[in-house]
Scaffold this motif. Sequence first.
Motif, PDB file in Angstrom:
ATOM      1  N   SER A   1       0.858  -1.177   0.000  1.00  0.00           N
ATOM      2  CA  SER A   1       0.000   0.000   0.000  1.00  0.00           C
ATOM      3  C   SER A   1       0.900   1.235   0.000  1.00  0.00           C
ATOM      4  N   GLU A   2       0.310   2.403  -0.202  1.00  0.00           N
ATOM      5  CA  GLU A   2       1.090   3.640  -0.195  1.00  0.00           C
ATOM      6  C   GLU A   2       1.759   3.847   1.165  1.00  0.00           C
ATOM      7  N   GLN A   3       1.029   3.562   2.234  1.00  0.00           N
ATOM      8  CA  GLN A   3       1.568   3.721   3.585  1.00  0.00           C
ATOM      9  C   GLN A   3       2.713   2.732   3.826  1.00  0.00           C
ATOM     10  N   GLN A   4       2.556   1.493   3.373  1.00  0.00           N
ATOM     11  CA  GLN A   4       3.619   0.504   3.524  1.00  0.00           C
ATOM     12  C   GLN A   4       4.862   0.905   2.715  1.00  0.00           C
ATOM     13  N   GLN A   5       4.639   1.433   1.524  1.00  0.00           N
ATOM     14  CA  GLN A   5       5.773   1.853   0.696  1.00  0.00           C
ATOM     15  C   GLN A   5       6.536   2.993   1.360  1.00  0.00           C
ATOM     16  N   GLN A   6       5.832   3.877   2.034  1.00  0.00           N
ATOM     17  CA  GLN A   6       6.498   4.965   2.753  1.00  0.00           C
ATOM     18  C   GLN A   6       7.405   4.419   3.853  1.00  0.00           C
ATOM     19  N   VAL A   7       6.960   3.376   4.545  1.00  0.00           N
ATOM     20  CA  VAL A   7       7.779   2.750   5.588  1.00  0.00           C
ATOM     21  C   VAL A   7       9.014   2.099   4.969  1.00  0.00           C
ATOM     22  N   VAL A   8       8.837   1.396   3.874  1.00  0.00           N
ATOM     23  CA  VAL A   8       9.975   0.758   3.198  1.00  0.00           C
ATOM     24  C   VAL A   8      10.954   1.820   2.702  1.00  0.00           C
ATOM     25  N   ASP A   9      10.439   2.895   2.150  1.00  0.00           N
ATOM     26  CA  ASP A   9      11.312   3.989   1.685  1.00  0.00           C
ATOM     27  C   ASP A   9      12.103   4.583   2.846  1.00  0.00           C
ATOM     28  N   LEU A  10      11.449   4.781   3.988  1.00  0.00           N
ATOM     29  CA  LEU A  10      12.129   5.300   5.172  1.00  0.00           C
ATOM     30  C   LEU A  10      13.218   4.325   5.622  1.00  0.00           C
ATOM     31  N   SER A  11      12.882   3.056   5.690  1.00  0.00           N
ATOM     32  CA  SER A  11      13.858   2.032   6.064  1.00  0.00           C
ATOM     33  C   SER A  11      15.044   2.049   5.108  1.00  0.00           C
TER      34      SER A  11
END
Length: 194
Positions: free
Chosen positions: A62-72
């Motif tokens: 999801s968009e929210q999950q992708q934001q977490v992966v990008d942050l990681s």
Amino acid sequence: MSRVLALKSSILGDYSQSNKLVENYIKNVDQANLTVRDLAAEPLPVLDFAIATALRATEDLSEQQQQVVDLSNTLIEEIKTADTLIIAAPMYNFTIPTQLKNWIDLIARAGVTFKYTENGVQGLVEGKKAIVVTTRGGIHKNSPTDTMTPYLRTVLGFIGITDVEFVYAEALNMGEDAATKGMTEAQDQLLALV
């Protein structure tokens, strides 16, 4: 030129002894090769089911999950581009601050910073040095109450960082003389590592 990643994790801001020690250390670092991340001023998300799922997924995020992966990915890239990590780790209730644990949860990723092999775990972040600056109100070094040192040595080694030095500023709440002595000894040790 040596590149440095400085991590602050104290919730005490300007009153933080660990932040002061790290700030004195990084004054001697080439500022063009320095990245500072204040984990308390800019908090990271707390590991939960959604974040754990996102960090393990390979597609259909999801968009929210992708934001977490990008942050990681950003946090991991900061480590990979650094030669030295200086980590401020004050002792809170016999362990590291939540803010530092959140960082660890986002950078410890199977297949990215470590992998499992038939011979056990292999860290994928190699050739780095870590200096952990730990401040404590009491005296805990080399005692059963120091759970931080083995934990941080283990988790850093797990991702491949095995060159780890600890700088201790202890007895900071045991009177003015003891606190001054603890900070001075830690400062001297840090200056020797610059």
